[in-house]
Design a protein around this motif. Structure first.
Motif, mmCIF file in Angstrom:
data_model
loop_
_atom_site.group_PDB
_atom_site.id
_atom_site.type_symbol
_atom_site.label_atom_id
_atom_site.label_comp_id
_atom_site.label_asym_id
_atom_site.label_seq_id
_atom_site.Cartn_x
_atom_site.Cartn_y
_atom_site.Cartn_z
ATOM 1 N N ARG A 1 8.874 3.817 -1.787
ATOM 2 C CA ARG A 1 9.692 3.271 -2.862
ATOM 3 C C ARG A 1 8.957 3.214 -4.189
ATOM 4 O O ARG A 1 9.574 3.279 -5.251
ATOM 5 C CB ARG A 1 10.216 1.892 -2.462
ATOM 6 N N GLU B 1 9.740 6.333 -5.912
ATOM 7 C CA GLU B 1 11.101 6.282 -6.444
ATOM 8 C C GLU B 1 11.136 5.516 -7.762
ATOM 9 O O GLU B 1 11.811 5.919 -8.716
ATOM 10 C CB GLU B 1 12.026 5.613 -5.429
ATOM 11 N N THR C 1 12.152 6.814 -11.746
ATOM 12 C CA THR C 1 13.190 6.245 -12.616
ATOM 13 C C THR C 1 12.701 6.039 -14.045
ATOM 14 O O THR C 1 13.507 5.802 -14.942
ATOM 15 C CB THR C 1 13.700 4.907 -12.060
ATOM 16 N N VAL D 1 12.228 13.523 -6.771
ATOM 17 C CA VAL D 1 11.317 13.033 -5.740
ATOM 18 C C VAL D 1 11.406 13.930 -4.518
ATOM 19 O O VAL D 1 12.498 14.283 -4.079
ATOM 20 C CB VAL D 1 11.666 11.583 -5.336
ATOM 21 N N THR E 1 9.926 13.939 -0.610
ATOM 22 C CA THR E 1 9.207 13.246 0.444
ATOM 23 C C THR E 1 8.831 14.235 1.531
ATOM 24 O O THR E 1 9.692 14.935 2.057
ATOM 25 C CB THR E 1 10.067 12.110 1.028
ATOM 26 N N GLY F 1 15.447 11.004 -9.186
ATOM 27 C CA GLY F 1 15.147 9.581 -9.174
ATOM 28 C C GLY F 1 16.244 8.832 -9.899
ATOM 29 O O GLY F 1 16.881 9.350 -10.814
ATOM 30 N N ILE G 1 16.174 2.351 -7.721
ATOM 31 C CA ILE G 1 15.612 3.094 -6.600
ATOM 32 C C ILE G 1 16.505 4.288 -6.333
ATOM 33 O O ILE G 1 17.718 4.178 -6.346
ATOM 34 C CB ILE G 1 15.530 2.220 -5.326
ATOM 35 N N GLY G 2 15.879 5.431 -6.089
ATOM 36 C CA GLY G 2 16.645 6.635 -5.849
ATOM 37 C C GLY G 2 17.362 6.605 -4.514
ATOM 38 O O GLY G 2 17.151 5.725 -3.674
ATOM 39 N N ALA H 1 15.846 10.504 0.243
ATOM 40 C CA ALA H 1 14.849 11.477 -0.185
ATOM 41 C C ALA H 1 15.038 12.818 0.502
ATOM 42 O O ALA H 1 15.425 12.888 1.649
ATOM 43 C CB ALA H 1 13.446 10.938 0.127
#
Length: 307
Positions: free
Chosen positions: A243, A246, A250, A257, A259, A294, A300-301, A304
């Motif tokens: 997070r 993320e 932003t 992003v 992952t 993001g 928070i996006g 992922a």
């Protein structure tokens, strides 16, 4: 090692890695904070198609200490980076940063965003964003069945009350498995270098001298950055978590992003053949089709993209 004169005349060192097909330079910043940049290695073979320029920040590697403590703070390290850019004669360049150095990279982007063609932030924390998500602890707890976990747990909970640097280094080595996707020979060898690579003075000075108005002003300027930004996180990163990446994304208008599955805080160690093409593709194309943007109403996006 080559050297360059920074803004205050201090000669700082850097190394250059050129593979069999060296291309456009990629400047790479080491985290820690205050860790010798040697731990980056060749970033999983990124030097095969690019020239990697890897500076030693003040008081680490072959670079001398800062004349005063303010030179270790991440905004000052961003000014060192600008001096290196001028020394190399680059009008613009791509930048990769890992760990705490992502704060230095963000400070640079806020001040000199027009100099950046691409920005890659690898497993960043979100202290600069003013929020510290707790999912890294959740990732750590989820790995409690692994044999190294009990000793790492004790080390992690002893570190905050330990001032002696010799003991800190020992505890960091005991806690090291939590930074990797798995605990095998390559990870063990990489982790073994950390205690001898940490500079306590640069480490202590990295976050000093940046007050709340300066922090918020820096974040405001990040919204003006126009170059493509990729934030890379690892789903087994029990140091930074997911997070935080993320949150960092932003802060930019153009960030996405990615992952990586089965990867910890050092993706080029855990999965070099996964990490390398993700970075190279982004540097070439300026976007990652597997990443997500993001954002989100809570800062928070969304879900992922995984590799």
């Amino acid at each position: 090692m080559p050297h360059y004169a920074s803004y205050d005349g201090v000669e700082l060192s850097y190394r250059v890695l050129e593979g069999p097909e060296p291309g456009a330079p990629l400047l790479c910043l080491a985290g820690g904070p205050g860790r010798d940049a040697a731990y980056l290695g060749d970033l999983g073979g990124l030097d095969a198609h690019r020239t990697l320029v890897i500076p030693d920040s003040r008081g680490t590697g072959a670079s001398p200490p800062a004349p005063d403590a303010s030179g270790y703070a991440f905004p000052a390290l961003a000014e060192d980076l600008e001096s290196l850019r001028a020394h190399l004669g680059l009008e613009a360049f791509a930048l990769l940063a890992h760990d705490a150095a992502c704060a230095t990279a963000q400070a640079y982007a806020a001040l000199y965003g027009h100099r950046l063609t691409r920005l890659v932030l690898v497993t960043p924390g979100s202290r600069l964003q003013g929020r510290l998500p707790d999912d890294a602890e959740e990732i750590f707890e989820s790995r409690a069945e692994e044999p190294w976990w009990p000793d790492a747990y004790v080390a992690v909970h002893t570190l905050p009350t330990t001032a002696d640097m010799k003991e800190v280094r020992s505890l960091l080595l005991r806690a090291a498995p939590m930074g990797y996707g798995r605990w095998e020979a390559p990870q063990r060898a990489h982790a073994a270098t950390e205690p001898g690579q940490l500079g306590p003075v640069p480490r202590a000075g990295f976050w000093q001298g940046v007050d709340e108005p300066a922090r918020t002003a820096l974040l405001d300027r990040l919204r003006e950055v126009t170059c493509p930004v990729l934030v890379i996180t690892g789903d087994r990163d029990a140091l930074a978590g997911l997070r935080a990446g993320e949150l960092v994304a932003t802060s930019f208008r153009t960030a996405s992003v990615r992952t990586l599955h089965g990867v910890g805080h050092y993706p080029w160690v855990d999965e070099p053949d996964l990490f390398r093409p993700v970075v190279e593709s982004f540097l070439t194309r300026g976007h990652d089709p597997e990443a997500h943007e993001g954002g989100g109403e809570d800062g928070i996006g969304g879900g992922a993209g995984h590799a």
